[in-house]
Design a protein around this motif. Structure first.
Motif, mmCIF file in Angstrom:
data_model
loop_
_atom_site.group_PDB
_atom_site.id
_atom_site.type_symbol
_atom_site.label_atom_id
_atom_site.label_comp_id
_atom_site.label_asym_id
_atom_site.label_seq_id
_atom_site.Cartn_x
_atom_site.Cartn_y
_atom_site.Cartn_z
ATOM 1 N N LEU A 1 0.872 -1.175 0.000
ATOM 2 C CA LEU A 1 0.000 0.000 0.000
ATOM 3 C C LEU A 1 0.909 1.225 0.000
ATOM 4 O O LEU A 1 1.601 1.495 0.984
ATOM 5 C CB LEU A 1 -0.905 -0.005 1.229
ATOM 6 C CG LEU A 1 -2.009 -1.065 1.266
ATOM 7 C CD1 LEU A 1 -2.620 -1.141 2.656
ATOM 8 C CD2 LEU A 1 -3.088 -0.772 0.225
ATOM 9 N N LEU B 1 -2.255 6.518 -0.939
ATOM 10 C CA LEU B 1 -3.342 6.451 0.045
ATOM 11 C C LEU B 1 -3.786 7.827 0.506
ATOM 12 O O LEU B 1 -4.947 8.019 0.892
ATOM 13 C CB LEU B 1 -2.892 5.628 1.260
ATOM 14 C CG LEU B 1 -2.580 4.156 1.024
ATOM 15 C CD1 LEU B 1 -2.043 3.524 2.300
ATOM 16 C CD2 LEU B 1 -3.807 3.413 0.528
ATOM 17 N N ARG C 1 -7.079 6.610 -3.733
ATOM 18 C CA ARG C 1 -7.063 5.736 -2.557
ATOM 19 C C ARG C 1 -7.914 4.488 -2.734
ATOM 20 O O ARG C 1 -7.448 3.354 -2.529
ATOM 21 C CB ARG C 1 -7.538 6.538 -1.346
ATOM 22 C CG ARG C 1 -7.535 5.813 -0.021
ATOM 23 C CD ARG C 1 -8.034 6.747 1.075
ATOM 24 N NE ARG C 1 -7.975 6.144 2.384
ATOM 25 C CZ ARG C 1 -8.900 5.320 2.880
ATOM 26 N NH1 ARG C 1 -9.953 4.999 2.146
ATOM 27 N NH2 ARG C 1 -8.767 4.825 4.097
ATOM 28 N N GLY C 2 -9.183 4.639 -3.058
ATOM 29 C CA GLY C 2 -10.113 3.515 -3.109
ATOM 30 C C GLY C 2 -9.697 2.440 -4.093
ATOM 31 O O GLY C 2 -9.714 1.238 -3.779
ATOM 32 N N HIS D 1 -6.719 1.845 -5.287
ATOM 33 C CA HIS D 1 -5.458 1.221 -4.858
ATOM 34 C C HIS D 1 -5.723 0.148 -3.805
ATOM 35 O O HIS D 1 -5.194 -0.970 -3.883
ATOM 36 C CB HIS D 1 -4.536 2.310 -4.318
ATOM 37 C CG HIS D 1 -3.179 1.820 -3.904
ATOM 38 N ND1 HIS D 1 -2.422 0.944 -4.656
ATOM 39 C CD2 HIS D 1 -2.442 2.097 -2.790
ATOM 40 C CE1 HIS D 1 -1.281 0.711 -4.043
ATOM 41 N NE2 HIS D 1 -1.271 1.384 -2.901
ATOM 42 N N ILE D 2 -6.579 0.462 -2.828
ATOM 43 C CA ILE D 2 -6.905 -0.516 -1.782
ATOM 44 C C ILE D 2 -7.597 -1.736 -2.383
ATOM 45 O O ILE D 2 -7.268 -2.886 -2.046
ATOM 46 C CB ILE D 2 -7.795 0.138 -0.705
ATOM 47 C CG1 ILE D 2 -7.003 1.194 0.063
ATOM 48 C CG2 ILE D 2 -8.350 -0.923 0.265
ATOM 49 C CD1 ILE D 2 -7.862 2.037 0.991
ATOM 50 N N THR E 1 2.426 -1.439 4.321
ATOM 51 C CA THR E 1 2.535 -0.060 3.872
ATOM 52 C C THR E 1 3.946 0.172 3.355
ATOM 53 O O THR E 1 4.894 -0.522 3.728
ATOM 54 C CB THR E 1 2.232 0.901 5.024
ATOM 55 O OG1 THR E 1 3.083 0.599 6.138
ATOM 56 C CG2 THR E 1 0.783 0.774 5.459
ATOM 57 N N VAL F 1 -3.389 6.215 7.104
ATOM 58 C CA VAL F 1 -2.691 5.046 6.551
ATOM 59 C C VAL F 1 -3.195 3.771 7.217
ATOM 60 O O VAL F 1 -3.456 2.759 6.553
ATOM 61 C CB VAL F 1 -1.169 5.203 6.724
ATOM 62 C CG1 VAL F 1 -0.446 3.931 6.295
ATOM 63 C CG2 VAL F 1 -0.659 6.393 5.915
ATOM 64 N N SER G 1 -6.083 3.292 8.568
ATOM 65 C CA SER G 1 -7.444 3.040 8.102
ATOM 66 C C SER G 1 -7.440 2.335 6.749
ATOM 67 O O SER G 1 -8.237 1.419 6.506
ATOM 68 C CB SER G 1 -8.200 4.372 8.002
ATOM 69 O OG SER G 1 -9.471 4.185 7.424
ATOM 70 N N ALA G 2 -6.529 2.732 5.887
ATOM 71 C CA ALA G 2 -6.436 2.084 4.580
ATOM 72 C C ALA G 2 -5.989 0.638 4.710
ATOM 73 O O ALA G 2 -6.513 -0.262 4.023
ATOM 74 C CB ALA G 2 -5.473 2.856 3.690
ATOM 75 N N GLU H 1 -8.952 -1.356 5.865
ATOM 76 C CA GLU H 1 -9.885 -1.604 4.759
ATOM 77 C C GLU H 1 -9.375 -2.720 3.860
ATOM 78 O O GLU H 1 -10.147 -3.574 3.400
ATOM 79 C CB GLU H 1 -10.083 -0.326 3.950
ATOM 80 C CG GLU H 1 -10.904 0.738 4.660
ATOM 81 C CD GLU H 1 -11.088 1.962 3.783
ATOM 82 O OE1 GLU H 1 -11.346 1.783 2.569
ATOM 83 O OE2 GLU H 1 -10.965 3.088 4.292
ATOM 84 N N ALA H 2 -8.074 -2.722 3.605
ATOM 85 C CA ALA H 2 -7.494 -3.760 2.753
ATOM 86 C C ALA H 2 -7.613 -5.133 3.408
ATOM 87 O O ALA H 2 -7.950 -6.123 2.745
ATOM 88 C CB ALA H 2 -6.033 -3.430 2.450
#
Length: 465
Positions: free
Chosen positions: A320, A325, A331-332, A334-335, A355, A375, A377-378, A381-382
């Motif tokens: 990531l 991000l 962002r979306g 990429h995740i 990351t 970061v 949070s991303a 989500e992943a």
């Protein structure tokens, strides 16, 4: 190069204290500012939510302690204050409903990072509001398993170059929680902005512990008033168990104490002994298959451990990219791409979602925390998208904030039980007992512990080789 033996030269030898000697006393409720504080204990309940019902469940479990994962190290100071008070209000109601007496420990990093004195001030205020005024705030960061010891009030950390005063380590240069002082009395003064001076702080040394014994230490503690800070030496588990005995004596006589601690204190306080790490044979009970490793920590040791995992083999990595991000437009997508590739990889091998290794910081401490939250949070989500697409056989989360966010947001863990450690005295395995992830072993792996091969060792253990 300084060794622990040199630091202890000329001091009294440790007094042997058996874990079974530490019995009784109020229930220990540990408010953990990230989930890594569970890494020294086994069969202790963990809560990631703090409703009154959740806390009542935790207080009913055996073992004399429970952890409440507040994750406040990832929050700004004002939010950390509010969360501590929210938890304590619910705890007071739960304890009254269960008829249970309790003491509170604010667990933070054994390398002195975290919201101090913000959290202990908030807790002391709220305890007073609930009719439990605090006489002393006992600061015990020692974590001997990980090479963090306190001698003559100076806190030390083990590094490849030997023992180094904590104020000279990379942890002291933390963008949010940095500090200069290695002497804990001076550290308290520094972190309180001079509101408390070094002379205001009571120091309990190894000479007090080992030479005077629990009765002497209990008498020292009995004299504290008005939230006086108390910093305590410790270089081994026997020192911590002797302290635990003294604390129980002082509390039985009416002294009200609040704790700011590292992970090792909990094991000593509840009379547990260090147990052998869980091995492949013990992990077979959870089944087999490929796992997911989520890496958010940026400390140098984590990067080295990732290299060790690559040498082990049998993994695919998916990055990531932090600048991506932080771009709302990218962002979306990429995740989603990283999640899909990681889920597909778990059908043939273990998958790593990490990351990018370059640390991105902000203009000030709060800005840096905001970036870290974005970061994290991303990454969460992943992980959530990956486990929805393919249920892993196990999950390892590397980094304190990462471990907390993955547990709550990525896996939906609300209640769990610690089942033991993956390394000697370090790296906790949780068994979730509620939600979609119930039964999936979850490894809480701090960023700053173990050697270069530690992450590879944990993953290898799940392969049942």
């Amino acid at each position: 190069m300084i060794h622990v033996e040199e630091l202890l030269a000329g001091l009294p030898p440790a007094r042997a204290v058996e874990p079974g000697e530490i019995t009784g006393g109020p229930h220990l409720v540990v408010l953990d500012d990230d989930p890594t504080g569970t890494q020294t204990v086994a069969d202790v309940p963990v809560l990631t939510s703090w409703s009154v019902d959740d806390l009542r469940w935790g207080l009913r479990q055996p073992g004399g302690a429970c952890f409440v994962l507040t994750n406040t190290r990832s929050l700004a100071a004002a939010d950390a204050t509010a969360r501590n008070r929210e938890v304590l209000d619910a705890l007071a109601a739960a304890a009254e409903a269960e008829g249970v007496d309790f003491v509170v420990a604010s667990r933070s990093d054994s390398t002195l990072r975290g919201h101090f004195p913000v959290e202990t001030d908030a807790l002391a205020d709220d305890l007073a509001r609930h009719g439990r005024p605090v006489d002393g705030v006992v600061v015990v960061p020692a974590f001997p398993d990980a090479g963090r010891v306190t001698v003559d009030s100076v806190h030390w950390a083990r590094t490849p170059a030997g023992m180094v005063p904590a104020g000279e380590t990379e942890f002291a240069r933390d963008a949010t929680f940095g500090y200069r002082s290695s002497n804990l009395r001076e550290w308290v003064a520094e972190k309180t902005g001079g509101r408390i001076t070094p002379d205001d702080v009571l120091a309990i040394t190894l000479t007090d512990l080992r030479g005077g014994g629990p009765q002497h230490v209990a008498e020292l503690l009995a004299g504290v008033r008005d939230r006086r800070p108390v910093v305590v030496d410790a270089a081994c588990d026997d020192d911590l168990r002797l302290l635990a005995s003294a604390l129980r004596q002082a509390e039985s006589r009416g002294t009200r104490l609040l704790y700011r601690i590292g992970p090792a204190f909990v094991r000593a306080r509840i009379g547990q002994t260090a147990s052998a790490p869980l091995d492949s044979a013990a992990l077979r009970a959870y089944g087999s298959g490929h796992g997911l490793i989520a890496v958010g920590s940026h400390v140098g040791l984590t990067t080295a451990q990732l290299a060790g995992l690559r040498e082990l083999g049998g993994v695919e990595e998916f990055e990531l990219d932090v600048p991506t991000l932080l771009d709302p437009a990218a962002r979306g997508g990429h995740i989603a791409e990283v999640s899909a590739r990681a889920a597909a990889a778990m059908q043939r091998c273990d998958a790593v979602i990490r990351t990018s290794r370059s640390l991105v910081t902000g203009a000030d401490a709060d800005d840096s925390l905001a970036i870290a939250r974005a970061v994290s949070s991303a990454l969460v989500e992943a992980v959530a998208a990956t486990v929805r697409a393919h249920r892993p056989a196990f999950v390892v989360a590397k980094g304190g904030i990462t471990s907390s966010d993955v547990a709550t947001g990525g896996l939906g863990i609300r209640r769990a039980i610690t089942r033991g450690t993956m390394l000697p005295g370090m790296v906790s395995l949780w068994e979730p007992v509620t939600g979609d992830s119930a039964g999936t072993p979850y490894v809480v792996f701090p960023g700053n512990v173990g050697d270069e091969n530690a992450l590879a060792h944990v993953v290898r253990s799940f392969r049942h080789s």
